[in-house]
Design a protein around this motif. Sequence first.
Motif, PDB file in Angstrom:
ATOM      1  N   MET A 173       0.833  -1.200   0.000  1.00 33.41           N
ATOM      2  CA  MET A 173       0.000   0.000   0.000  1.00 33.41           C
ATOM      3  C   MET A 173       0.870   1.253   0.000  1.00 33.41           C
ATOM      4  O   MET A 173       0.592   2.222  -0.737  1.00 33.41           O
ATOM      5  CB  MET A 173      -0.935   0.010   1.208  1.00 33.41           C
ATOM      6  N   ASP A 174       1.917   1.253   0.807  1.00 38.31           N
ATOM      7  CA  ASP A 174       2.809   2.410   0.859  1.00 38.31           C
ATOM      8  C   ASP A 174       3.472   2.632  -0.498  1.00 38.31           C
ATOM      9  O   ASP A 174       3.539   3.771  -0.984  1.00 38.31           O
ATOM     10  CB  ASP A 174       3.867   2.202   1.944  1.00 38.31           C
ATOM     11  N   GLU A 175       3.937   1.558  -1.119  1.00 37.36           N
ATOM     12  CA  GLU A 175       4.563   1.662  -2.438  1.00 37.36           C
ATOM     13  C   GLU A 175       3.554   2.124  -3.493  1.00 37.36           C
ATOM     14  O   GLU A 175       3.884   2.918  -4.379  1.00 37.36           O
ATOM     15  CB  GLU A 175       5.158   0.310  -2.835  1.00 37.36           C
ATOM     16  N   HIS A 176       2.334   1.606  -3.386  1.00 34.29           N
ATOM     17  CA  HIS A 176       1.250   1.965  -4.307  1.00 34.29           C
ATOM     18  C   HIS A 176       0.988   3.472  -4.280  1.00 34.29           C
ATOM     19  O   HIS A 176       0.920   4.129  -5.326  1.00 34.29           O
ATOM     20  CB  HIS A 176       0.001   1.183  -3.881  1.00 34.29           C
ATOM     21  N   LEU A 177       0.879   4.034  -3.084  1.00 34.69           N
ATOM     22  CA  LEU A 177       0.598   5.464  -2.956  1.00 34.69           C
ATOM     23  C   LEU A 177       1.819   6.307  -3.311  1.00 34.69           C
ATOM     24  O   LEU A 177       1.680   7.382  -3.903  1.00 34.69           O
ATOM     25  CB  LEU A 177       0.123   5.769  -1.537  1.00 34.69           C
ATOM     26  N   LEU A 178       3.004   5.826  -2.968  1.00 34.51           N
ATOM     27  CA  LEU A 178       4.222   6.563  -3.302  1.00 34.51           C
ATOM     28  C   LEU A 178       4.426   6.594  -4.820  1.00 34.51           C
ATOM     29  O   LEU A 178       4.774   7.636  -5.391  1.00 34.51           O
ATOM     30  CB  LEU A 178       5.428   5.927  -2.619  1.00 34.51           C
ATOM     31  N   ASP A 179       4.184   5.461  -5.486  1.00 37.19           N
ATOM     32  CA  ASP A 179       4.302   5.418  -6.948  1.00 37.19           C
ATOM     33  C   ASP A 179       3.305   6.377  -7.593  1.00 37.19           C
ATOM     34  O   ASP A 179       3.623   7.065  -8.569  1.00 37.19           O
ATOM     35  CB  ASP A 179       4.050   3.996  -7.464  1.00 37.19           C
ATOM     36  N   LEU A 180       2.086   6.399  -7.048  1.00 40.12           N
ATOM     37  CA  LEU A 180       1.060   7.290  -7.582  1.00 40.12           C
ATOM     38  C   LEU A 180       1.515   8.740  -7.470  1.00 40.12           C
ATOM     39  O   LEU A 180       1.398   9.527  -8.424  1.00 40.12           O
ATOM     40  CB  LEU A 180      -0.250   7.073  -6.828  1.00 40.12           C
ATOM     41  N   GLU A 181       2.062   9.107  -6.320  1.00 44.59           N
ATOM     42  CA  GLU A 181       2.541  10.478  -6.119  1.00 44.59           C
ATOM     43  C   GLU A 181       3.681  10.816  -7.077  1.00 44.59           C
ATOM     44  O   GLU A 181       3.716  11.906  -7.665  1.00 44.59           O
ATOM     45  CB  GLU A 181       3.013  10.647  -4.673  1.00 44.59           C
ATOM     46  N   GLN A 182       4.589   9.883  -7.277  1.00 44.94           N
ATOM     47  CA  GLN A 182       5.759  10.156  -8.111  1.00 44.94           C
ATOM     48  C   GLN A 182       5.422  10.242  -9.592  1.00 44.94           C
ATOM     49  O   GLN A 182       6.199  10.802 -10.377  1.00 44.94           O
ATOM     50  CB  GLN A 182       6.822   9.083  -7.858  1.00 44.94           C
ATOM     51  N   ARG A 183       4.265   9.702  -9.992  1.00 48.50           N
ATOM     52  CA  ARG A 183       3.862   9.784 -11.399  1.00 48.50           C
ATOM     53  C   ARG A 183       3.245  11.135 -11.758  1.00 48.50           C
ATOM     54  O   ARG A 183       3.026  11.430 -12.930  1.00 48.50           O
ATOM     55  CB  ARG A 183       2.849   8.680 -11.726  1.00 48.50           C
ATOM     56  N   LEU A 184       2.929  11.935 -10.755  1.00 50.68           N
ATOM     57  CA  LEU A 184       2.246  13.196 -11.018  1.00 50.68           C
ATOM     58  C   LEU A 184       3.156  14.180 -11.754  1.00 50.68           C
ATOM     59  O   LEU A 184       4.336  14.291 -11.449  1.00 50.68           O
ATOM     60  CB  LEU A 184       1.782  13.823  -9.697  1.00 50.68           C
ATOM     61  N   HIS A 185       2.573  14.885 -12.707  1.00 50.93           N
ATOM     62  CA  HIS A 185       3.276  15.958 -13.405  1.00 50.93           C
ATOM     63  C   HIS A 185       2.649  17.278 -12.955  1.00 50.93           C
ATOM     64  O   HIS A 185       1.591  17.668 -13.431  1.00 50.93           O
ATOM     65  CB  HIS A 185       3.129  15.800 -14.918  1.00 50.93           C
ATOM     66  N   LEU A 186       3.327  17.951 -12.040  1.00 51.24           N
ATOM     67  CA  LEU A 186       2.744  19.127 -11.408  1.00 51.24           C
ATOM     68  C   LEU A 186       2.958  20.413 -12.209  1.00 51.24           C
ATOM     69  O   LEU A 186       2.661  21.500 -11.715  1.00 51.24           O
ATOM     70  CB  LEU A 186       3.315  19.292  -9.992  1.00 51.24           C
ATOM     71  N   ASP A 187       3.443  20.285 -13.425  1.00 52.56           N
ATOM     72  CA  ASP A 187       3.685  21.463 -14.261  1.00 52.56           C
ATOM     73  C   ASP A 187       2.803  21.444 -15.505  1.00 52.56           C
ATOM     74  O   ASP A 187       3.202  21.867 -16.576  1.00 52.56           O
ATOM     75  CB  ASP A 187       5.151  21.526 -14.687  1.00 52.56           C
ATOM     76  N   ARG A 188       1.574  20.954 -15.348  1.00 49.31           N
ATOM     77  CA  ARG A 188       0.679  20.832 -16.498  1.00 49.31           C
ATOM     78  C   ARG A 188       0.369  22.207 -17.100  1.00 49.31           C
ATOM     79  O   ARG A 188      -0.008  23.135 -16.374  1.00 49.31           O
ATOM     80  CB  ARG A 188      -0.619  20.143 -16.042  1.00 49.31           C
ATOM     81  N   PRO A 189       0.513  22.372 -18.432  1.00 48.50           N
ATOM     82  CA  PRO A 189       0.264  23.680 -19.052  1.00 48.50           C
ATOM     83  C   PRO A 189      -1.218  24.005 -19.160  1.00 48.50           C
ATOM     84  O   PRO A 189      -2.075  23.117 -19.114  1.00 48.50           O
ATOM     85  CB  PRO A 189       0.874  23.514 -20.450  1.00 48.50           C
ATOM     86  N   GLN A 190      -1.520  25.285 -19.308  1.00 46.19           N
ATOM     87  CA  GLN A 190      -2.893  25.726 -19.513  1.00 46.19           C
ATOM     88  C   GLN A 190      -3.358  25.356 -20.920  1.00 46.19           C
ATOM     89  O   GLN A 190      -2.583  25.338 -21.866  1.00 46.19           O
ATOM     90  CB  GLN A 190      -2.996  27.249 -19.338  1.00 46.19           C
ATOM     91  N   SER A 191      -4.644  25.052 -21.044  1.00 46.99           N
ATOM     92  CA  SER A 191      -5.222  24.727 -22.345  1.00 46.99           C
ATOM     93  C   SER A 191      -5.544  26.006 -23.104  1.00 46.99           C
ATOM     94  O   SER A 191      -5.844  27.043 -22.514  1.00 46.99           O
ATOM     95  CB  SER A 191      -6.500  23.911 -22.158  1.00 46.99           C
ATOM     96  N   GLU A 192      -5.459  25.925 -24.434  1.00 42.56           N
ATOM     97  CA  GLU A 192      -5.819  27.065 -25.276  1.00 42.56           C
ATOM     98  C   GLU A 192      -7.258  26.952 -25.780  1.00 42.56           C
ATOM     99  O   GLU A 192      -7.711  27.807 -26.547  1.00 42.56           O
ATOM    100  CB  GLU A 192      -4.854  27.149 -26.461  1.00 42.56           C
ATOM    101  N   LYS A 193      -7.984  25.924 -25.370  1.00 40.47           N
ATOM    102  CA  LYS A 193      -9.370  25.760 -25.794  1.00 40.47           C
ATOM    103  C   LYS A 193     -10.281  26.723 -25.055  1.00 40.47           C
ATOM    104  O   LYS A 193      -9.934  27.248 -23.993  1.00 40.47           O
ATOM    105  CB  LYS A 193      -9.827  24.318 -25.538  1.00 40.47           C
ATOM    106  N   SER A 194     -11.473  26.945 -25.615  1.00 41.64           N
ATOM    107  CA  SER A 194     -12.461  27.786 -24.948  1.00 41.64           C
ATOM    108  C   SER A 194     -13.057  27.037 -23.774  1.00 41.64           C
ATOM    109  O   SER A 194     -12.945  25.805 -23.665  1.00 41.64           O
ATOM    110  CB  SER A 194     -13.576  28.166 -25.921  1.00 41.64           C
ATOM    111  N   LEU A 195     -13.706  27.781 -22.869  1.00 38.47           N
ATOM    112  CA  LEU A 195     -14.353  27.148 -21.722  1.00 38.47           C
ATOM    113  C   LEU A 195     -15.398  26.140 -22.169  1.00 38.47           C
ATOM    114  O   LEU A 195     -15.485  25.035 -21.616  1.00 38.47           O
ATOM    115  CB  LEU A 195     -14.992  28.222 -20.830  1.00 38.47           C
TER     116      LEU A 195
END
Length: 240
Positions: free
Chosen positions: A211-233
Amino acid sequence: MATRSRAATPATPAPVTGLNEAESGIYHAVFESVMSQRLAPGTKLPEQGLSDLFGVHRAVVRKVLQRLAHDRIVDLRPNRGAVVAEPTVQETRQIFEARRLLEAAILPLAATRITKAELAALRRQLREEHATLHQQNQPAWARLASAFHMRLAEISGNEVLQRYLHELISRCSLIVALYEPPGNAACEHDEHARIVDHLEKGEVAKAIKLMDEHLLDLEQRLHLDRPQSEKSLGQMLGLG
């Protein structure tokens, strides 16, 4: 990993507690657009724009945004209006750290109380998870993945831990929906199945470690620099 096929026509979402049918429809449109990564973190959600898109009064939109803010899907900022929530790196790390500690406390309690019937119910839940892997329905997958962890907390019998975990899972689900690249659901499902295997065999230490590895892997896969979309709302909400 499983290959995703075209999604079946989704069922009409259930009404949101405290909201009428029209309000629930707007809530689900925003919620599912966040969970499916169409609405990026920090995207502005102007009352007038949403009012025009959905053909309702601004008071209706305001009520929905307040509920979304209560559920931590959006942030209401003074003089700036509503934006899709944008968890910071520090906040993300702290939330995942707290969740790993909490789930490590829940599993030994669940192991002492779990019955054959509850193991069978978890297996059924895992089969439903597996079926969802073959649908392009990220919100449905997110709900099932969260439900697995909450079911373990319920089995533990500790209502205080359940309440804390519910809040942490809600916040983690948003973070994962915003920042996890697609294509990892099959791995997460396999880890859930292996945790149940360990519980069934009485291998509590192995279940906690996984469980600890599962949650740690999930956290490490995150890309916290996701760019803004150019699409309309409207396009991001799937309305245009």
